[in-house]
Design a protein around this motif. Sequence first.
Motif, PDB file in Angstrom:
ATOM      1  N   LEU A 188      60.114  -5.446  -6.402  1.00 40.14           N
ATOM      2  CA  LEU A 188      59.956  -6.122  -4.772  1.00 40.14           C
ATOM      3  C   LEU A 188      58.572  -5.931  -4.192  1.00 40.14           C
ATOM      4  CD1 LEU A 188      63.440  -5.490  -2.854  1.00 40.14           C
ATOM      5  CD2 LEU A 188      62.774  -7.541  -3.888  1.00 40.14           C
ATOM      6  N   LEU A 189      58.023  -6.739  -3.378  1.00 38.01           N
ATOM      7  CA  LEU A 189      56.795  -6.372  -2.868  1.00 38.01           C
ATOM      8  C   LEU A 189      56.886  -6.599  -1.399  1.00 38.01           C
ATOM      9  CD1 LEU A 189      53.652  -5.412  -2.721  1.00 38.01           C
ATOM     10  CD2 LEU A 189      53.161  -7.790  -3.451  1.00 38.01           C
ATOM     11  N   LEU A 190      56.929  -5.771  -0.371  1.00 35.90           N
ATOM     12  CA  LEU A 190      57.250  -5.827   1.034  1.00 35.90           C
ATOM     13  C   LEU A 190      55.855  -5.864   1.805  1.00 35.90           C
ATOM     14  CD1 LEU A 190      59.840  -5.130  -0.194  1.00 35.90           C
ATOM     15  CD2 LEU A 190      60.248  -3.879   2.000  1.00 35.90           C
ATOM     16  N   MET A 191      55.473  -7.314   2.400  1.00 38.08           N
ATOM     17  CA  MET A 191      53.906  -7.332   2.845  1.00 38.08           C
ATOM     18  C   MET A 191      53.952  -7.523   4.142  1.00 38.08           C
ATOM     19  SD  MET A 191      52.582  -9.769  -0.312  1.00 38.08           S
ATOM     20  CE  MET A 191      50.804  -9.402   0.322  1.00 38.08           C
ATOM     21  N   GLY A 192      53.072  -7.075   5.125  1.00 38.54           N
ATOM     22  CA  GLY A 192      53.061  -7.369   6.418  1.00 38.54           C
ATOM     23  C   GLY A 192      52.453  -6.378   7.331  1.00 38.54           C
ATOM     24  N   LYS A 193      52.142  -6.633   8.541  1.00 42.54           N
ATOM     25  CA  LYS A 193      51.303  -5.537   9.252  1.00 42.54           C
ATOM     26  C   LYS A 193      52.281  -4.455   9.553  1.00 42.54           C
ATOM     27  CE  LYS A 193      50.874  -8.314  12.543  1.00 42.54           C
ATOM     28  NZ  LYS A 193      50.535  -9.096  14.054  1.00 42.54           N
ATOM     29  N   SER A 194      51.916  -3.372   9.906  1.00 38.42           N
ATOM     30  CA  SER A 194      52.584  -2.285  10.524  1.00 38.42           C
ATOM     31  C   SER A 194      53.547  -2.582  11.535  1.00 38.42           C
ATOM     32  CB  SER A 194      51.600  -0.967  11.001  1.00 38.42           C
ATOM     33  OG  SER A 194      50.641  -0.595  10.041  1.00 38.42           O
ATOM     34  N   ALA A 308      56.603 -14.257 -10.221  1.00 35.45           N
ATOM     35  CA  ALA A 308      57.731 -14.515  -9.425  1.00 35.45           C
ATOM     36  C   ALA A 308      59.050 -14.170 -10.228  1.00 35.45           C
ATOM     37  CB  ALA A 308      57.792 -15.966  -8.898  1.00 35.45           C
ATOM     38  N   THR A 309      59.000 -14.491 -11.665  1.00 34.71           N
ATOM     39  CA  THR A 309      60.100 -14.150 -12.562  1.00 34.71           C
ATOM     40  C   THR A 309      60.402 -12.600 -12.440  1.00 34.71           C
ATOM     41  OG1 THR A 309      58.794 -13.947 -14.558  1.00 34.71           O
ATOM     42  CG2 THR A 309      59.735 -16.089 -14.034  1.00 34.71           C
ATOM     43  N   ALA A 310      59.365 -11.762 -12.194  1.00 32.69           N
ATOM     44  CA  ALA A 310      59.465 -10.225 -12.310  1.00 32.69           C
ATOM     45  C   ALA A 310      59.602  -9.526 -10.946  1.00 32.69           C
ATOM     46  CB  ALA A 310      58.533  -9.687 -13.221  1.00 32.69           C
TER      47      ALA A 310
END
Length: 332
Positions: A188-194, A308-310
């Motif tokens: 999982l990669l969680l992206m976004g501002k603080s 996207a598969t991983a």
Amino acid sequence: MTRDQLVMRLQQEYAQRREENLRLYEERTQEACERCPGLRELLNARHAAVMNGVRTSLLAQRKEPGRNAGLSAQMADMNRRIAGLLEEGGLGGDFLQPIYTCSVCRDEGYVYDPSRRMCDCMSRELNCRLMAESGLGESCACFEQFDAELFSNVPDEKGRVQRKVAESNRNVCQRYADSFPDTETRDLLLMGKSGLGKTFLLQCIARRVAQRGCLPVYTSAYRLFEAARRAYMENNGAPLAPLMDAQLLLIDDLGTEPLMNNVTVTQLFNLLNERQLAGRHTVISTNLSMSELKERYTERITSRFLDATACTRLLFIGNDVRRSLKRRAEEA
């Protein structure tokens, strides 16, 4: 320390606990016998009756259902007399009850109802230690604490609603944790501002996975950098070994660590690559966009996030929820 090692250590501690409680019981027995004349003889008689009943049951050549029929009444009578002597000695009739830290499992750590399972007392302690080993400690967040009211319900200029996005991200993270290690995607990669809840959900995943008996390892990007720097300077992979071998590795705030040429990028690539080859799970949070990740860490690292598969990427949008928390605290 692995989960099996933690369980073994707990079993040893429970054995020590039983020994200590037995010692305390023997001290109580000695005190009671000194204060209550005739108690020692009565305790010895009760023990002899129990042992005789056991021998009779085990050594009887043929089954005789009524052979120990009077034992129950005999024991009840002795117990009443023992309680009476303790009352006369001012100690209370239950003074010589067995001493257990947990009366459910009697400090064995396991119960049988009917199959053998870990007692709740040991399960709670194991979970606390799993969390401590993960780097989070007992006080980290959990999914039950998620509060959708903290997020704005007003659509932004693109028509996106922060609350709906936050709830969707929570659901994805919860499914990931509940199905681990059989997740839809490995990473999982969680992206976004603080301030949008990335660290909160990272900790929720760690806690849920630990509750399910697996051992996650949580680290900040800065601590990861320190381990990578030591591994590079000492030409020794040991500092990175716990991160390489973790069943689930959670890296928080990737992009906030110092960038050191030939160390940060190379070691991060090696870490992610080795974990990918071994099929191990990795969850990362970052304040950087994909273009910023590519510029900072090169394409060969970001390409792993684009598969996207991983890897499932979650985008966090909207306003800093810490303002909502502060406003709520002020109102309270």
